[in-house]
Design a protein around this motif. Sequence first.
Motif, PDB file in Angstrom:
ATOM      1  N   PRO A 102       0.804  -1.231   0.000  1.00 35.25           N
ATOM      2  CA  PRO A 102       0.000   0.000   0.000  1.00 35.25           C
ATOM      3  C   PRO A 102       0.833   1.276   0.000  1.00 35.25           C
ATOM      4  CG  PRO A 102      -1.017  -1.608   1.438  1.00 35.25           C
ATOM      5  CD  PRO A 102       0.308  -2.192   0.999  1.00 35.25           C
ATOM      6  N   ARG A 103       1.947   1.268   0.732  1.00 31.22           N
ATOM      7  CA  ARG A 103       2.771   2.490   0.766  1.00 31.22           C
ATOM      8  C   ARG A 103       3.405   2.810  -0.588  1.00 31.22           C
ATOM      9  NH1 ARG A 103       5.149   1.548   6.595  1.00 31.22           N
ATOM     10  NH2 ARG A 103       3.479   2.495   7.783  1.00 31.22           N
ATOM     11  N   HIS A 104       3.482   1.831  -1.487  1.00 29.54           N
ATOM     12  CA  HIS A 104       3.975   2.099  -2.841  1.00 29.54           C
ATOM     13  C   HIS A 104       2.905   2.824  -3.659  1.00 29.54           C
ATOM     14  CE1 HIS A 104       6.519  -1.686  -2.081  1.00 29.54           C
ATOM     15  NE2 HIS A 104       7.304  -0.633  -1.952  1.00 29.54           N
ATOM     16  N   ILE A 105       1.667   2.606  -3.337  1.00 28.01           N
ATOM     17  CA  ILE A 105       0.534   3.183  -4.073  1.00 28.01           C
ATOM     18  C   ILE A 105       0.081   4.502  -3.453  1.00 28.01           C
ATOM     19  CG2 ILE A 105      -1.893   2.778  -4.730  1.00 28.01           C
ATOM     20  CD1 ILE A 105      -1.166  -0.279  -4.646  1.00 28.01           C
ATOM     21  N   LEU A 106       0.138   4.581  -2.140  1.00 27.35           N
ATOM     22  CA  LEU A 106      -0.362   5.753  -1.415  1.00 27.35           C
ATOM     23  C   LEU A 106       0.681   6.866  -1.412  1.00 27.35           C
ATOM     24  CD1 LEU A 106      -2.128   3.940   1.553  1.00 27.35           C
ATOM     25  CD2 LEU A 106      -3.198   5.078  -0.402  1.00 27.35           C
TER      26      LEU A 106
END
Length: 166
Positions: A102-106
């Motif tokens: 998720p931190r790659h997308i957010l």
Amino acid sequence: MAGTIRPGAQHRDIVSVFEAIGGHARGTVSDAALLDVERTSIPGAGSCGGMYTANTMASAIEALGMSLPNSSAQEAVSETKREDCRRAGEAVVRLIAADIRPRHILTRKAFENAITVTIALGGSTNAVLHLLAIAHAARVRLALDDFTRIGKRVPVLADLKRAAVI
């Protein structure tokens, strides 16, 4: 996301209940009519059929890239939502295999996209609190001033209400 609720009898929804309660308070809606509206307006599972918090956040989360395209516009009880859930499961498996978290997308850009969508759709102001909290958890710098800055350039495109199924 869970999806929106289907309208009830005579295309009634949560707004129908609000209006009936107001009419009852004014004396223009009888006890029996109010009870009928309350019993037939919300026929099953799903989020209230308007741009309240749940549907606003479904749209914002889709804009963040954390749900599949079009997933925020489906009825909770539908074959479309069932298929969406299946596709979401497959997507999660692919993301894990590719080591995408998720931190790659957010990213900050994703949050600005979600704010833009929320404003354009006339979404709930609760989105401010939720998006700030999600950004904090994702370690993305986001502040109230970002909503103001984006809001100055983004028009409200529509006052959305759940479309009736005919």
